[in-house]
Design an enzyme around this catalytic site. Structure first.
Site, mmCIF file in Angstrom:
data_model
loop_
_atom_site.group_PDB
_atom_site.id
_atom_site.type_symbol
_atom_site.label_atom_id
_atom_site.label_comp_id
_atom_site.label_asym_id
_atom_site.label_seq_id
_atom_site.Cartn_x
_atom_site.Cartn_y
_atom_site.Cartn_z
ATOM 1 N N ASP A 71 0.722 -1.181 -0.120
ATOM 2 C CA ASP A 71 -0.181 -0.017 -0.151
ATOM 3 C C ASP A 71 1.278 1.110 -0.465
ATOM 4 O O ASP A 71 2.030 1.464 -0.074
ATOM 5 C CB ASP A 71 -0.891 0.254 1.185
ATOM 6 C CG ASP A 71 -2.224 0.707 1.414
ATOM 7 O OD1 ASP A 71 -2.103 1.757 -0.182
ATOM 8 O OD2 ASP A 71 -3.102 1.126 1.609
HETATM 9 C C1 BGC Z 1 -4.892 3.164 -0.188
HETATM 10 C C2 BGC Z 1 -5.523 2.457 -0.927
HETATM 11 C C3 BGC Z 1 -5.253 3.063 -2.127
HETATM 12 C C4 BGC Z 1 -4.381 3.726 -2.416
HETATM 13 C C5 BGC Z 1 -3.646 4.080 -3.624
HETATM 14 C C6 BGC Z 1 -3.562 4.330 -0.129
HETATM 15 O O1 BGC Z 1 -3.882 5.582 1.210
HETATM 16 O O2 BGC Z 1 -4.814 2.741 1.542
HETATM 17 O O3 BGC Z 1 -6.172 1.327 -1.047
HETATM 18 O O4 BGC Z 1 -5.059 1.938 -3.196
HETATM 19 O O5 BGC Z 1 -4.061 4.431 -1.250
HETATM 20 O O6 BGC Z 1 -4.644 4.936 -3.964
#
Ligand code: BGC
Length: 751
Positions: A285
């Protein structure tokens, strides 16, 4: 030809076809493996580490620097780059100017629609309709691929028991079975039937694993999950996503039982890779690798890179611990070259499978499909099927289209951005049709008396109350649209109390005192504690954040074009103090019942030392939730009868059929979601009081009845008991019913 010969012949044709198709797909994947190896051989260590790094253009040092880095092969993927021209330009640099011409994988969060916005995933889950959910995700993929996005960070399939958690909006709710069926539908919709089709997009099952169990519902927080709960609940929808062919997984932000999910060898390597045989790619993530330093699991970025790679994270999102440290780690002999090569293999495999080497560019013509009327129409269908009718006193709903005047009131009646919900980067408020617009169109503007009453959901200013009540008094009925603005749910947007924000409860109370029929429509990103308004209003419809077409969908239901048919994908609690409350909890040694609990107000002021019954309940909330999982009313009435089992007993490899008759005894054709629950009475570890094992959404015409048949296989009753997956002989209860709290009861045994 005799029928025997015919059937032999058709069997032969069938088996030959299966053999050919197996050979085809085997050959195809063999070919991909050969291409992966050939490419890997040509790659330098820098090329490899480049593939393992994903960047957001905002963090790439400016446009020219980004282009240079792509030319140098420093990135395998870019997230948040979109638009046909930009994507094609960047892809051209990767293909034509980088040494090996490896295409970029362009990713973005397309969570519940790209430009055509569908209800938030929690809302879609309330439809209990995998078919329409699959189509919604197909449409999202068609729209986003037309802009060059070939990888979406969806589906989000974190089970949660906590409505305070803002990201409850993004998932499918509390139940592992319902979430698994929808997870499969979402992956199939995103990826389509053919991965090399220009509209196919790689799915990403996230967040692996346990992120939805963050303590106190505070985002990013610690999670403690026992292995049986992990395997019997949390991992189920992920396994379904893997089985449906999800090309990628994302590791979570959370610390799982003391080991951050992004450095968790047990979940990523042992379960995902070894037990499930996942061959796709795992992405971290956003900065979740470097965040292992804040977690106190790694001393520095070098250790973070080491632990993430060792655990099985192939690509790093947005931070640069791999880019900065893998070379040194290899040189020092801390990691094996094979670890790096395997990660690169996993990444290249996805790119080959998507056909990116053959077709790296987006056809500008494709974007003409965005916001196609057919897509918007589907968004309306999904929003309609997602809405749940929670109360309908004296058949207040549907209202008659012949009504003379309706007071349309509330902060969300005409709030185009709010109805789209959280995680919407590309959907536009100007494409939303609000309830106010839809109702004016349906009834004629002159019949609609509109006033907000409160300017936004958190507004506490009551200065418009008197005017609002006066307008309500002049109208034949009141429809109040309230709930939560979109910003109150989503990532990082958690609440401690989950009541109606602002002065909404007071406004609803004032409206109720007019004596006019009062319909309350809630648009929200979570199940709110709506006990107050549920008591005051005549009818309550829960519409979630329903997306671009929420307005027309709600108008369809309010005026009876169709009956509401959604059912709750989460338990509704009476207040935050009742959290967690999920229907498949285990029993206590002292379960409460209607006969043995003591409401707080009934306790005398002077008391001897007593426990008030020694049972498991709360003095203020009792022992039942506000509304049970699976609950939802209809404009018609469904009667359940004649539960029958094909056998009273089955072996551990057998199956039985369980059926019941469901009659539509009301005065309207409508859909009912028929639910199958079981209880394993005694287990080697304690078992939930109920578990969903099947459901069917059926349309039943007025006055007709349908026999609903479920096949339950013994293997559906398998569970992890702390040591192994087991199907345990013993006695079981079974119910077929309209929700988790009601149903016809039967029993069977496994021998
Ligand atoms: C989130 C993810 C997301 C990623 C990219 C993160 O803050 O937890 O779910 O896919 O950002 O935007």
């Amino acid at each position: 030809m005799s029928s025997y010969k015919l059937s032999v012949l058709s069997s032969l044709i069938f088996f030959a076809a299966v053999a050919i198709s197996c050979n085809h797909s085997e050959k195809k994947s063999d070919k991909i493996e050969i291409r992966v190896e050939q490419l890997l051989e040509k790659m330098t260590l820098d090329d490899k580490i480049g593939q393992m790094t994903q960047v957001d253009p905002g963090f790439a040092g400016g446009d020219e620097q980004l282009k240079k880095s792509v030319r140098d092969g420093r990135y395998g993927s870019i997230l948040n780059l979109w638009g046909v021209e930009k994507v094609n330009e960047m892809q051209k640099i990767a293909i034509e100017e980088s040494r090996l011409g490896i295409p970029l994988l362009i990713g973005r969060d397309v969570i519940h629609g790209y430009r055509t916005i569908f209800p938030i995933p929690l809302g879609m889950a309330a439809s209990w309709n995998p078919e329409i959910v699959k189509k919604a995700f197909r449409i999202s993929a068609i729209e986003c691929s037309s802009q060059g996005i070939k990888w979406t960070f969806a589906p989000m399939i974190d089970i949660t028991w906590d409505p305070r958690w803002g990201r409850i909006a993004e998932g499918c709710g509390e139940d592992p079975y319902l979430a698994s069926t929808l997870s499969k539908a979402m992956v199939e919709g995103i990826q389509g039937d053919n991965l090399t089709d220009p509209t196919a997009v790689a799915a990403c099952a996230k967040h692996f694993a346990g992120y939805g169990f963050s303590e106190g519902g505070r985002d990013y927080n610690t999670t403690y999950i026992s292995e049986p709960v992990l395997r019997n609940v949390v991992l189920k929808p992920f396994k379904a996503a893997k089985d449906a062919g999800a090309l990628t997984f994302m590791s979570g932000f959370n610390d799982l039982n003391g080991v951050p999910a992004t450095g968790n060898e047990f979940t990523l390597r042992q379960i995902l890779r070894k037990e499930w045989g996942f061959q796709g790619m795992v992405v971290s993530d956003w900065s979740s690798i470097s965040e292992m330093i804040s977690h106190g699991f790694c001393a520095n970025e070098k250790e973070a890179a080491y632990k993430a790679l060792t655990a099985g994270v192939d690509m790093e999102m947005s931070s640069f611990t791999y880019a900065g440290n893998l070379k040194t780690l290899l040189k020092e002999g801390k990691i094996d070259q094979k670890l790096v090569d395997d990660a690169v293999r996993n990444i290249l495999r996805v790119k080959f499978k998507l056909g990116l080497f053959e077709n790296p560019y987006v056809n500008p013509e494709a974007q003409k499909q965005v916001l196609n009327p057919e897509f918007l129409d589907h968004a309306r269908t999904v929003a309609r099927e997602s809405a749940v009718l929670l109360k309908n006193k004296n058949k207040t709903l549907p209202l008659s289209p012949k009504i003379h005047s309706v007071a349309v009131i509330g902060p969300l009646a005409d709030s185009p951005r709010d109805q789209l919900g959280t995680w919407v980067f590309d959907g536009k408020a100007e494409n939303s049709v609000t309830p106010l617009t839809a109702l004016k169109e349906l009834l004629g503007a002159d019949k609609v008396n509109y006033i907000k009453g409160l300017q936004y959901s958190r507004d506490k200013n009551k200065s418009e109350f008197a005017k609002t009540v006066a307008l309500a008094k002049q109208s034949d009925a009141i429809v109040y649209f309230g709930g939560e603005e979109w910003i109150l749910s989503g990532e990082g947007q958690c609440r401690g109390e989950i009541n109606m924000p602002g002065a909404q409860d007071e406004l609803i109370e004032a409206l109720a005192s007019t004596g006019k029929p009062l319909v309350v429509v809630i648009m929200a990103g979570r199940p709110l504690a709506i006990g107050n308004l549920l008591a005051k209003a005549d009818a309550v419809l829960y519409g979630w954040h329903g997306g671009s077409m929420a307005g027309p969908a709600l108008a369809d239901l309010i005026f009876g074009k169709e009956s509401p048919s959604g059912k709750l994908p989460v338990t509704f609690v009476k207040g935050s103090g009742q959290i967690p409350f999920y229907y498949y909890h285990n029993n206590t040694g002292r379960p409460a019942s209607a006969k043995n609990w003591t409401p707080m107000d009934s306790i005398p002021v002077v008391n001897p030392q007593t426990s008030l019954g020694y049972k498991s309940f709360q003095l203020d909330y009792g022992f039942t939730p506000l509304l049970p999982f699976g609950f939802g009313l209809s404009y018609t009435t469904f009667n359940y009868s004649d539960l029958k089992l094909s056998a009273m007993s089955m072996s551990t490899t057998g199956s039985i059929e369980i059926k019941a008759n469901v009659a539509n005894s009301g005065d309207m054709d409508a859909d009912e979601i028929v639910q199958l629950y079981i209880r394993d009475r005694v287990g080697s570890i304690t078992r939930p009081v109920k578990e969903l094992k099947g459901y069917k959404r059926v349309t039943i015409k007025q006055g007709k009845n349908v026999e609903i048949i479920f096949r339950l296989e013994a293997k559906d009753l398998e569970f992890f008991n702390g040591k192994a997956n087991v199907i345990e002989p013993g006695e079981f209860d079974v119910w077929i019913g309209p929700n988790s709290a009601e149903g016809l009861h039967g029993e069977f045994t496994i021998h």
